[in-house]
Design a protein around this motif. Structure first.
Motif, PDB file in Angstrom:
ATOM      1  N   THR A  21       0.832  -1.208   0.000  1.00 19.40           N
ATOM      2  CA  THR A  21       0.000   0.000   0.000  1.00 19.40           C
ATOM      3  C   THR A  21       0.862   1.252   0.000  1.00 19.40           C
ATOM      4  OG1 THR A  21      -1.786  -1.152   1.131  1.00 19.40           O
ATOM      5  CG2 THR A  21      -1.798   1.251   1.259  1.00 19.40           C
ATOM      6  N   LEU A  22       1.924   1.244   0.799  1.00 20.49           N
ATOM      7  CA  LEU A  22       2.848   2.383   0.810  1.00 20.49           C
ATOM      8  C   LEU A  22       3.424   2.609  -0.583  1.00 20.49           C
ATOM      9  CD1 LEU A  22       4.766   1.668   4.125  1.00 20.49           C
ATOM     10  CD2 LEU A  22       3.215   3.582   3.699  1.00 20.49           C
ATOM     11  N   THR A  23       3.840   1.525  -1.233  1.00 22.56           N
ATOM     12  CA  THR A  23       4.441   1.619  -2.563  1.00 22.56           C
ATOM     13  C   THR A  23       3.429   2.123  -3.584  1.00 22.56           C
ATOM     14  OG1 THR A  23       6.000  -0.145  -2.039  1.00 22.56           O
ATOM     15  CG2 THR A  23       5.636   0.313  -4.371  1.00 22.56           C
ATOM     16  N   THR A  25       0.724   3.895  -3.066  1.00 22.37           N
ATOM     17  CA  THR A  25       0.401   5.299  -2.796  1.00 22.37           C
ATOM     18  C   THR A  25       1.551   6.200  -3.226  1.00 22.37           C
ATOM     19  OG1 THR A  25      -0.981   4.582  -0.944  1.00 22.37           O
ATOM     20  CG2 THR A  25      -0.387   6.916  -1.027  1.00 22.37           C
ATOM     21  N   PHE A  26       2.779   5.806  -2.911  1.00 16.66           N
ATOM     22  CA  PHE A  26       3.958   6.559  -3.345  1.00 16.66           C
ATOM     23  C   PHE A  26       3.933   6.706  -4.867  1.00 16.66           C
ATOM     24  CE2 PHE A  26       8.243   6.868  -4.976  1.00 16.66           C
ATOM     25  CZ  PHE A  26       8.854   7.800  -4.145  1.00 16.66           C
ATOM     26  N   ASN A  27       3.722   5.597  -5.565  1.00 18.40           N
ATOM     27  CA  ASN A  27       3.728   5.615  -7.032  1.00 18.40           C
ATOM     28  C   ASN A  27       2.659   6.542  -7.594  1.00 18.40           C
ATOM     29  OD1 ASN A  27       5.888   3.854  -7.123  1.00 18.40           O
ATOM     30  ND2 ASN A  27       4.628   2.044  -7.446  1.00 18.40           N
ATOM     31  N   SER A  28       1.537   6.661  -6.900  1.00 19.20           N
ATOM     32  CA  SER A  28       0.468   7.534  -7.393  1.00 19.20           C
ATOM     33  C   SER A  28       0.853   9.009  -7.323  1.00 19.20           C
ATOM     34  CB  SER A  28      -0.833   7.281  -6.625  1.00 19.20           C
ATOM     35  OG  SER A  28      -0.781   7.836  -5.323  1.00 19.20           O
ATOM     36  N   PHE A  29       1.909   9.330  -6.581  1.00 18.05           N
ATOM     37  CA  PHE A  29       2.367  10.715  -6.460  1.00 18.05           C
ATOM     38  C   PHE A  29       3.567  11.023  -7.357  1.00 18.05           C
ATOM     39  CE2 PHE A  29      -0.352  10.627  -2.824  1.00 18.05           C
ATOM     40  CZ  PHE A  29      -0.784  11.932  -2.677  1.00 18.05           C
ATOM     41  N   GLN A  30       4.007  10.060  -8.140  1.00 16.62           N
ATOM     42  CA  GLN A  30       5.140  10.316  -9.029  1.00 16.62           C
ATOM     43  C   GLN A  30       4.742  11.321 -10.103  1.00 16.62           C
ATOM     44  OE1 GLN A  30       7.799   7.072 -10.179  1.00 16.62           O
ATOM     45  NE2 GLN A  30       6.503   5.742  -8.928  1.00 16.62           N
ATOM     46  N   ASP A  31       5.715  12.097 -10.514  1.00 17.96           N
ATOM     47  CA  ASP A  31       5.505  13.160 -11.488  1.00 17.96           C
ATOM     48  C   ASP A  31       6.421  12.900 -12.677  1.00 17.96           C
ATOM     49  OD1 ASP A  31       5.735  15.621 -12.907  1.00 17.96           O
ATOM     50  OD2 ASP A  31       5.258  16.746 -11.105  1.00 17.96           O
ATOM     51  N   SER A  32       5.878  13.002 -13.875  1.00 19.25           N
ATOM     52  CA  SER A  32       6.667  12.698 -15.075  1.00 19.25           C
ATOM     53  C   SER A  32       7.816  13.684 -15.291  1.00 19.25           C
ATOM     54  CB  SER A  32       5.768  12.668 -16.312  1.00 19.25           C
ATOM     55  OG  SER A  32       5.155  13.933 -16.502  1.00 19.25           O
ATOM     56  N   SER A  33       7.795  14.819 -14.587  1.00 17.24           N
ATOM     57  CA  SER A  33       8.890  15.785 -14.739  1.00 17.24           C
ATOM     58  C   SER A  33      10.123  15.379 -13.933  1.00 17.24           C
ATOM     59  CB  SER A  33       8.437  17.179 -14.320  1.00 17.24           C
ATOM     60  OG  SER A  33       8.198  17.226 -12.930  1.00 17.24           O
ATOM     61  N   LEU A  34       9.971  14.358 -13.082  1.00 14.18           N
ATOM     62  CA  LEU A  34      11.085  13.877 -12.257  1.00 14.18           C
ATOM     63  C   LEU A  34      11.584  12.545 -12.795  1.00 14.18           C
ATOM     64  CD1 LEU A  34       9.554  14.573  -8.737  1.00 14.18           C
ATOM     65  CD2 LEU A  34      11.381  15.847  -9.844  1.00 14.18           C
ATOM     66  N   PRO A  35      12.794  12.140 -12.403  1.00 11.66           N
ATOM     67  CA  PRO A  35      13.275  10.810 -12.797  1.00 11.66           C
ATOM     68  C   PRO A  35      12.315   9.734 -12.279  1.00 11.66           C
ATOM     69  CG  PRO A  35      15.051  12.098 -11.815  1.00 11.66           C
ATOM     70  CD  PRO A  35      13.782  12.874 -11.613  1.00 11.66           C
ATOM     71  N   VAL A  39       9.423  11.179  -6.046  1.00 11.83           N
ATOM     72  CA  VAL A  39       8.278  12.035  -5.729  1.00 11.83           C
ATOM     73  C   VAL A  39       8.835  13.391  -5.319  1.00 11.83           C
ATOM     74  CG1 VAL A  39       6.452  12.419  -3.996  1.00 11.83           C
ATOM     75  CG2 VAL A  39       6.659  10.203  -5.117  1.00 11.83           C
ATOM     76  N   ALA A  40       8.163  14.448  -5.739  1.00  9.43           N
ATOM     77  CA  ALA A  40       8.592  15.799  -5.374  1.00  9.43           C
ATOM     78  C   ALA A  40       8.435  16.006  -3.872  1.00  9.43           C
ATOM     79  CB  ALA A  40       7.774  16.830  -6.137  1.00  9.43           C
ATOM     80  N   THR A  41       9.458  16.561  -3.262  1.00  7.07           N
ATOM     81  CA  THR A  41       9.445  16.810  -1.821  1.00  7.07           C
ATOM     82  C   THR A  41       8.257  17.677  -1.436  1.00  7.07           C
ATOM     83  OG1 THR A  41      11.847  16.620  -1.832  1.00  7.07           O
ATOM     84  CG2 THR A  41      10.855  17.622   0.107  1.00  7.07           C
ATOM     85  N   LYS A  42       7.872  18.611  -2.293  1.00  5.07           N
ATOM     86  CA  LYS A  42       6.742  19.493  -1.988  1.00  5.07           C
ATOM     87  C   LYS A  42       5.425  18.721  -1.862  1.00  5.07           C
ATOM     88  CE  LYS A  42       5.668  20.569  -6.771  1.00  5.07           C
ATOM     89  NZ  LYS A  42       5.584  21.596  -7.791  1.00  5.07           N
ATOM     90  N   ASN A  43       5.371  17.502  -2.415  1.00  3.27           N
ATOM     91  CA  ASN A  43       4.151  16.691  -2.344  1.00  3.27           C
ATOM     92  C   ASN A  43       4.095  15.790  -1.107  1.00  3.27           C
ATOM     93  OD1 ASN A  43       3.200  17.760  -4.744  1.00  3.27           O
ATOM     94  ND2 ASN A  43       4.148  16.186  -5.976  1.00  3.27           N
ATOM     95  N   LEU A  44       5.108  15.861  -0.256  1.00  3.30           N
ATOM     96  CA  LEU A  44       5.137  15.002   0.928  1.00  3.30           C
ATOM     97  C   LEU A  44       3.899  15.159   1.815  1.00  3.30           C
ATOM     98  CD1 LEU A  44       6.584  12.892   2.661  1.00  3.30           C
ATOM     99  CD2 LEU A  44       7.764  14.793   3.799  1.00  3.30           C
ATOM    100  N   LEU A  77      11.476   6.037  -3.498  1.00  5.33           N
ATOM    101  CA  LEU A  77      10.663   5.094  -2.737  1.00  5.33           C
ATOM    102  C   LEU A  77      11.497   4.486  -1.615  1.00  5.33           C
ATOM    103  CD1 LEU A  77       8.127   3.410  -2.206  1.00  5.33           C
ATOM    104  CD2 LEU A  77       8.938   1.799  -3.947  1.00  5.33           C
ATOM    105  N   PHE A  78      12.732   4.104  -1.896  1.00  9.90           N
ATOM    106  CA  PHE A  78      13.587   3.520  -0.865  1.00  9.90           C
ATOM    107  C   PHE A  78      13.745   4.489   0.303  1.00  9.90           C
ATOM    108  CE2 PHE A  78      17.765   2.884   1.092  1.00  9.90           C
ATOM    109  CZ  PHE A  78      17.618   1.578   1.539  1.00  9.90           C
TER     110      PHE A  78
END
Length: 95
Positions: A21-23, A25-35, A39-44, A77-78
């Protein structure tokens, strides 16, 4: 993102979401502008809220420093899973 809240407060963190679930949810916050895998720190705050963890502004600021110590603007994610594990242990022992 908004989804289901997995536990209502940090007091319930020890019985919180699974690594899957953590993974997810994390993946749902990924942004295509980042590698990939970042996840962008601002989205924490939104990521933590989606997991049902409502931290104070001070706690979020500290979490950002721990997750993004070099101020790159993102974290992996790590890094997040390691932070989450430390948070859960500290929460469990602090009552």
């Amino acid at each position: 993102n908004g989804g289901e809240r997995f536990f209502p407060s940090s007091k319930d963190a020890a019985s919180g979401p699974s690594q899957v679930t953590l993974t997810q949810t994390f993946n749902s916050f990924q942004d295509s502008s980042l590698p990939p895998g970042q996840v962008a720190t601002k989205n924490l705050p939104d990521l933590l809220s989606a997991l049902g963890l409502d931290l104070t502004k001070k706690q979020i600021k500290e979490a950002k420093k721990q997750l993004d110590p070099n101020n790159t603007g993102s974290f992996s994610l790590f890094q997040f899973l390691m932070w989450w594990a430390r948070y859960i242990v500290c929460t469990a022992f602090s009552g």
